[in-house]
Design a protein around this motif. Structure first.
Motif, PDB file in Angstrom:
ATOM      1  N   LYS A   1      18.157   0.316   1.071  1.00  0.00           N
ATOM      2  CA  LYS A   1      17.598  -0.592   0.120  1.00  0.00           C
ATOM      3  C   LYS A   1      16.820  -0.167  -1.098  1.00  0.00           C
ATOM      4  N   LEU A   2      16.474   1.327  -1.046  1.00  0.00           N
ATOM      5  CA  LEU A   2      15.439   1.727  -1.905  1.00  0.00           C
ATOM      6  C   LEU A   2      16.204   1.908  -3.375  1.00  0.00           C
ATOM      7  N   LYS A   3      15.468   1.194  -4.422  1.00  0.00           N
ATOM      8  CA  LYS A   3      16.223   1.232  -5.762  1.00  0.00           C
ATOM      9  C   LYS A   3      15.944   2.503  -6.439  1.00  0.00           C
ATOM     10  N   ASN A   4      15.085   3.063  -6.401  1.00  0.00           N
ATOM     11  CA  ASN A   4      14.584   4.281  -6.967  1.00  0.00           C
ATOM     12  C   ASN A   4      15.349   5.626  -6.391  1.00  0.00           C
ATOM     13  N   PRO A   5      16.383   6.148  -7.356  1.00  0.00           N
ATOM     14  CA  PRO A   5      17.259   7.208  -6.839  1.00  0.00           C
ATOM     15  C   PRO A   5      16.350   8.425  -6.210  1.00  0.00           C
ATOM     16  N   GLN A   6      15.088   8.845  -6.732  1.00  0.00           N
ATOM     17  CA  GLN A   6      14.382   9.881  -6.184  1.00  0.00           C
ATOM     18  C   GLN A   6      13.745   9.516  -4.993  1.00  0.00           C
ATOM     19  N   ASP A   7      13.236   8.307  -4.744  1.00  0.00           N
ATOM     20  CA  ASP A   7      12.809   7.857  -3.401  1.00  0.00           C
ATOM     21  C   ASP A   7      13.963   8.173  -2.336  1.00  0.00           C
ATOM     22  N   TYR A   8      14.957   7.508  -2.996  1.00  0.00           N
ATOM     23  CA  TYR A   8      16.026   7.284  -1.802  1.00  0.00           C
ATOM     24  C   TYR A   8      16.720   8.692  -1.443  1.00  0.00           C
TER      25      TYR A   8
ATOM     26  N   GLY B   1       0.730  -1.069  -0.001  1.00  0.00           N
ATOM     27  CA  GLY B   1       0.082   0.125  -0.071  1.00  0.00           C
ATOM     28  C   GLY B   1       0.893   1.400   0.091  1.00  0.00           C
ATOM     29  N   PHE B   2       0.881   2.008   1.154  1.00  0.00           N
ATOM     30  CA  PHE B   2       1.778   3.138   1.381  1.00  0.00           C
ATOM     31  C   PHE B   2       3.219   2.814   1.431  1.00  0.00           C
ATOM     32  N   PRO B   3       3.839   3.481   0.881  1.00  0.00           N
ATOM     33  CA  PRO B   3       5.410   3.028   0.524  1.00  0.00           C
ATOM     34  C   PRO B   3       6.030   3.335   2.097  1.00  0.00           C
ATOM     35  N   LYS B   4       7.113   2.495   2.579  1.00  0.00           N
ATOM     36  CA  LYS B   4       7.472   2.650   3.958  1.00  0.00           C
ATOM     37  C   LYS B   4       8.311   3.610   4.058  1.00  0.00           C
ATOM     38  N   HIS B   5       9.044   4.166   2.865  1.00  0.00           N
ATOM     39  CA  HIS B   5      10.081   5.094   2.922  1.00  0.00           C
ATOM     40  C   HIS B   5       9.527   6.397   3.258  1.00  0.00           C
ATOM     41  N   LEU B   6       8.410   6.482   2.880  1.00  0.00           N
ATOM     42  CA  LEU B   6       7.543   7.638   2.988  1.00  0.00           C
ATOM     43  C   LEU B   6       7.047   7.902   4.651  1.00  0.00           C
ATOM     44  N   LEU B   7       6.999   6.780   5.203  1.00  0.00           N
ATOM     45  CA  LEU B   7       6.604   6.536   6.502  1.00  0.00           C
ATOM     46  C   LEU B   7       8.080   7.250   7.270  1.00  0.00           C
ATOM     47  N   PHE B   8       9.213   6.703   6.948  1.00  0.00           N
ATOM     48  CA  PHE B   8      10.254   7.183   7.488  1.00  0.00           C
ATOM     49  C   PHE B   8      10.702   8.284   7.175  1.00  0.00           C
ATOM     50  N   CYS B   9      10.234   9.065   6.260  1.00  0.00           N
ATOM     51  CA  CYS B   9      10.594  10.579   5.938  1.00  0.00           C
ATOM     52  C   CYS B   9       9.642  11.238   6.970  1.00  0.00           C
TER      53      CYS B   9
ATOM     54  N   MET C   1      23.574   7.717  -5.394  1.00  0.00           N
ATOM     55  CA  MET C   1      23.343   8.547  -6.639  1.00  0.00           C
ATOM     56  C   MET C   1      24.449   8.806  -7.935  1.00  0.00           C
ATOM     57  N   THR C   2      25.793   8.175  -7.773  1.00  0.00           N
ATOM     58  CA  THR C   2      26.611   8.178  -8.855  1.00  0.00           C
ATOM     59  C   THR C   2      26.202   7.550 -10.102  1.00  0.00           C
TER      60      THR C   2
ATOM     61  N   LEU D   1      18.600   5.398  13.920  1.00  0.00           N
ATOM     62  CA  LEU D   1      19.295   5.596  12.850  1.00  0.00           C
ATOM     63  C   LEU D   1      19.541   4.222  12.076  1.00  0.00           C
ATOM     64  N   ASN D   2      19.805   3.239  12.831  1.00  0.00           N
ATOM     65  CA  ASN D   2      20.204   1.946  12.035  1.00  0.00           C
ATOM     66  C   ASN D   2      18.917   1.290  11.231  1.00  0.00           C
ATOM     67  N   GLU D   3      17.892   1.496  12.018  1.00  0.00           N
ATOM     68  CA  GLU D   3      16.610   0.763  11.656  1.00  0.00           C
ATOM     69  C   GLU D   3      15.960   1.611  10.503  1.00  0.00           C
ATOM     70  N   ALA D   4      16.246   2.971  10.582  1.00  0.00           N
ATOM     71  CA  ALA D   4      15.694   3.844   9.249  1.00  0.00           C
ATOM     72  C   ALA D   4      16.445   3.455   8.155  1.00  0.00           C
ATOM     73  N   TRP D   5      18.040   3.633   8.461  1.00  0.00           N
ATOM     74  CA  TRP D   5      19.005   3.383   7.264  1.00  0.00           C
ATOM     75  C   TRP D   5      18.789   2.250   6.540  1.00  0.00           C
ATOM     76  N   LYS D   6      18.366   0.930   7.233  1.00  0.00           N
ATOM     77  CA  LYS D   6      18.338  -0.461   6.666  1.00  0.00           C
ATOM     78  C   LYS D   6      17.392  -0.059   5.502  1.00  0.00           C
ATOM     79  N   VAL D   7      16.098   0.609   6.011  1.00  0.00           N
ATOM     80  CA  VAL D   7      15.037   0.746   4.852  1.00  0.00           C
ATOM     81  C   VAL D   7      15.604   1.465   3.722  1.00  0.00           C
ATOM     82  N   ILE D   8      16.253   2.803   4.211  1.00  0.00           N
ATOM     83  CA  ILE D   8      16.498   3.705   3.189  1.00  0.00           C
ATOM     84  C   ILE D   8      17.507   3.129   2.055  1.00  0.00           C
TER      85      ILE D   8
END
Length: 962
Positions: free
Chosen positions: A494-501, A457-465, A532-533, A485-492
């Protein structure tokens, strides 16, 4: 010709004693010019009542009284007139009262409540579409114009009733295939049509427009545009609600007095009440639910005219009406609108707002029902995108509920959200709307809830944002910080879309900088570089990358620490678009200048900042604006001033040489470097106390050489002249006599190049005044410059006089004569036995010549030439149109002789009398000035060595203007 042979012999020390101000001892309690003034004002009031005598009253005021007010004695005639016209003097005009009331209404909600207006722009920018839109426009009906002034009242009433019957069937025009911008323009046109209809007293037409607009809110054919459509339509509803309210309010005016701020329905007259009821009845007759709900909500505030409890009765009814709206998206925005109106008109009625939200929770499962899913398939909209459409509405509802709410209520809301399945959307809104402190204190609970959410449903990375945004405003418990920080960064990560990341990383960088060391910051930056590179993804994320840099420099003010963050400079390399790279460099330099308290020689800082400044400098080209050049130069200069190698002066000079080669295109930077090198030479002199060793003498000569070869590369003529003079003074102070001569010769040879007009702050101005100022300064320096043994007496003064003689002056300018007169001041000072000032350890001409008669004779010849030039110029001013200038110059020259010449010499005495008479000859002399000058001469004649002034005073007649 006898002028300087008989120059007045001066004793500068005794003259200074006579001229200095008398010192008066001053106690701390006494008057001080910077203390605030206390004015004591005495008033005498004359009472004309029977049996009373005039009385005097005294009052003290800490500010200066307004003289106009004090004359009127507080009785302003306009105020008296207004008071006489209106028995209730305290009543303000309608408009003023209305503004005040509106202000008071809004103040029921404090400044800490974020208003809807601040969210409006963000929603319009975020929810856009490229699909074509359609709109039904109300075209109006001719029936509305049937009633004329001659009609009977019953005819008018019947027409109105027919119009109401036709309320929803007015002729319409459907506009198809509109772009988003066209659609917004049409809505704006409708808003204007509403105002026009209202102002032309076509109230029914106005209502029809509002109804047609409200109907648009039931249309979800282009679903991703719905939030923006809601914003545009509710603007029209707000306009309508305000017009109706103000119309009824104006009907309550009694003898031009408006209702008080907190009026009760008892104060409202019957006509106003009837009109108000009429509006509610009209709205109740609207058949469709959505327009009926929105239009009634828009005029909810008007219930104040009818009943004290009107609003509190209507809110629950309107809340219940929303249950009849089938589309969950349409329903949630209706709830948001009701919350918004509720917060404006009755913020104290929180119960209805809470009920509104709990109703929404009960219908929450509709979002995942078949009807909605089928609609999304038709429109090709994914569920995650669809769920984000709810955010503005739910965020707003929760913000209204959470405003100043007790912890218990917030906890209860959180628990209710937990119990719902697929609750990511709600969870996100809770984190957006609740107080940051509340969220931060329960960070680990929220992380647990985020983990349990359904990813589909609602993307998790937006919740961490959303969680990260809260943690940027409030601190979580110290023991949880690293785990968060560790919990948040584990999810962040793994994001494949550079814009979401990058959107997530941007938020969490601030949390990392706030609570952790450079190691963690470097790790986060390295992860951003890694993501991002590939495929140059950074090119689409410059705003976020800029924001990351801004956050890092906001929290790390120690620049040796900042530049030792391993990945900071590689991070800067991602900014490959020049304009963005320069902006980032400017941010870093601004931060350095603001926060670096002490000068530095840290090689890490110097290398990094030289690289950053070089990047800024290299961006300058032929198209760069002057303002931009000034900004860049100011930042680079700020850096140069902060670099200090202490007593290692040679290293300091090497740094300046390197900087000159790097920043050669920015003139203000070169000027700063010249000043810095001159300062370095003077620092060396100070350390050596003026006694240079062979090594320091060579070093100072190197500094002087730096300046001498840098100045010619500058374009500004007066910049060059002043720097030649300044650098020559520094060379002289350091006993580099031949180098000082070289600077002064260069200045002399540059004077002929001064143009007639120069650019000052973008405007062309005559250069005469600037040249006069420079030359006066130059003459003051030339007094102490010793003559070169091979060049003859006063060779620099002679050279300068030749240049002044050949210079092309403006036809109507007397600056040449003023300069010659200043030269006479210099020549008078040159002949004194001891000069008024000296340069330490440099022998000036008073020591070199010791009053030698040949030297005085040479000076005398020079003086004859100068006087002849002045007198020739005075003769050329004998024409009628230049007589005033002749008068002023004659007096100016007279004052010079008076101050510097020995008037016991008969020829000089006669010359001064001739000049005095010439000044007055044609009636252009200022009588006051002449009188004061004569008084001064008489006063001076009383001094023992000035008795000859008595005879002079008798020979100076005062001529009347007649």
């Amino acid at each position: 010709s006898c002028y300087l042979r008989h120059a007045r012999s001066r004793n500068y020390v005794s003259e200074a004693e006579v001229c200095k101000l008398e010192s008066v001892p001053l106690d701390f309690g006494d008057y001080h010019p910077l203390k605030p003034i206390t004015v004591t004002e005495s008033k005498t009031k004359k009472m004309n009542r029977k049996g009373s005598t005039s009385s005097t009253s005294s009052s003290s005021s800490s500010s200066v009284m307004d003289p106009l007010s004090s004359v009127l004695d507080g009785t302003d005639p306009l105020s008296l007139f207004a008071a006489a016209a209106d028995p209730v003097t305290t009543a303000a005009t309608t408009d003023g009262t209305r503004k005040k009331r509106d202000k008071d209404d809004s103040s029921a909600v404090g400044n800490d409540f974020e208003p809807w207006s601040s969210k409006r722009g963000e929603i319009l920018a975020r929810y856009t579409t490229t699909e074509k839109l359609s709109i039904n426009l109300y075209m109006g009906s001719e029936k509305g114009k049937a009633a004329t002034t001659g009609s009977a009242v019953s005819e008018k009433v019947r027409t109105r009733l027919e119009e109401l019957d036709d309320l929803e069937e007015g002729s319409q025009k459907e506009l198809l295939n509109l772009t988003q911008q066209d659609y917004m323009n049409r809505i704006e046109e409708l808003n204007q049509s509403l105002k026009d209809a209202w102002s032309s007293d076509q109230k029914v037409k106005a209502l029809k427009i509002v109804i047609q607009c409200s109907k648009l809110l039931s249309d979800t054919t282009v679903i991703q545009f719905y939030p923006s459509k809601f914003v545009l339509i509710t603007d029209i509803l707000d306009t309508f609600g305000k017009l109706v309210y103000e119309r009824i309010l104006s009907m309550c005016m009694d003898n031009r007095v408006s209702l008080p701020d907190n009026f009760s329905p008892d104060c409202v007259n019957d006509t106003a009440k009837e009109t108000c009821l009429n509006w509610f009845f009209k709205i109740a007759s609207i058949r469709e639910l959505i327009p009926r709900f929105y239009v009634e909500a828009a005029i909810l505030k008007c219930n104040k005219f009818l009943s004290k409890i009107g609003i509190s009765e209507c809110l629950p009814r309107l809340t219940a009406m929303i249950r009849g709206i089938g589309d969950p998206l349409v329903a949630v925005y209706a709830r948001a609108y009701l919350c918004r109106i509720g917060m404006e008109v009755a913020p104290q009625l929180k119960e209805s707002l809470n009920k509104n939200f709990f109703d929404f929770l009960l219908t929450f499962k509709q979002i995942h029902g078949d009807t909605v899913q089928n609609q999304l398939v038709v429109q090709c909209v994914e569920i995650p995108l669809y769920l984000t459409l709810y955010s503005p509405a739910i965020d707003w509802i929760l913000q209204c509920i959470a405003y100043r709410a007790p912890e218990v209520l917030l906890t209860e809301m959180m628990e209710r959200c937990k119990k719902l399945g697929n609750n990511a959307l709600l969870l996100n809104s809770v984190m957006s709307a609740f107080r940051a402190e509340f969220i931060a204190a329960r960070s680990m609970d929220f992380i647990g809830m985020i983990k349990e959410c359904d990813e589909s449903g609602f993307p998790k990375h937006l919740l961490f944002c959303s969680l990260g945004l809260n943690l940027a405003l409030a601190d979580p418990p110290e023991n949880d910080r690293l785990q968060i920080l560790n919990e948040a960064w584990k999810v962040i990560t793994k994001l494949k879309n550079p814009q979401d990341y990058i959107n997530c990383a941007e938020v969490w960088v601030e949390y990392t900088c706030r609570h952790f060391t450079k190691r963690e910051v470097s790790t986060v930056l390295a992860d951003v570089i890694k993501h991002m590179t590939p495929d140059r993804a950074f090119e689409d994320a410059y705003p976020q990358l800029q924001s990351i840099i801004q956050k890092v420099i906001t929290y790390i003010h120690d620049f040796s620490l900042l530049f030792s963050v391993e990945k900071f400079l590689p991070f800067l390399d991602m900014f490959q678009k020049e304009s963005v790279r320069v902006e980032v460099c400017k941010c870093i330099m601004e931060s350095f200048i603001k926060h670096q308290q002490e000068s530095t020689k840290d090689p890490v800082i110097l290398n990094a900042l030289l690289h950053i400044c070089k990047t800024m400098h290299d961006s300058v080209n032929a198209l760069t604006l002057e303002d931009e050049k000034r900004t860049l130069a100011a930042l680079i200069n700020g850096f140069i001033k902060m670099v200090s190698f202490g007593r290692d002066f040679e290293q300091q000079l090497s740094f300046y040489v390197e900087a000159r080669s790097m920043f050669c295109n920015l003139e203000p930077v070169l000027v700063q470097l010249i000043h810095s090198v001159n300062q370095l030479a003077m620092e060396t002199r100070k350390v050596m106390k003026g006694n240079h060793s062979r090594k320091t003498a060579a070093f100072v000569r190197a500094c002087v050489a730096f300046c001498f070869i840098t100045i010619p590369s500058l374009s500004g003529i007066f910049t060059r002249l002043n720097l030649y003079l300044h650098s020559g003074q520094v060379a002289l102070a350091n006993q580099c006599l031949s180098q000082a001569d070289a600077f002064f010769k260069a200045a002399v040879s540059l004077v002929p190049e001064v143009p007639r007009m120069i650019n000052v702050d973008g405007k062309m101005r005559p250069s005469d005044a600037f040249l006069l100022e420079f030359l006066c300064n130059f003459f003051s320096t030339l007094l102490v410059v010793p003559d070169h043994p091979e060049q003859g007496v006063l060779f620099l003064v002679r050279g300068l006089l030749n240049v002044i003689q050949d210079y092309t002056w403006e036809d109507n300018s007397d600056d040449k004569v003023r300069i010659y007169t200043n030269v006479l001041h210099l020549l008078s000072a040159v002949t004194q036995e001891a000069y008024i000032y000296h340069v330490d350890k440099v022998d000036s001409n008073d020591a070199l010549y010791g009053g030698d008669s040949k030297f005085l004779a040479e000076v005398n010849k020079l003086c004859e030439t100068v006087i002849a030039q002045i007198l020739d110029h005075l003769k050329t001013l004998g024409k009628e149109e230049t007589l005033k200038r002749q008068s002023q110059l004659a007096l100016y020259f007279f004052n010079t002789i008076l101050a510097h010449g020995d008037l016991r010499n008969n020829k000089l005495n006669q010359l001064s009398v001739n000049l005095w008479n010439l000044a007055q000859k044609h009636g252009f002399a200022d009588t006051k000035t002449m009188v004061k000058t004569l008084e001064y001469i008489k006063r001076r004649s009383k001094q023992p060595e000035m008795s000859h002034f008595t005879d002079l005073a008798l020979r100076l007649p005062l001529q009347s203007r007649t």
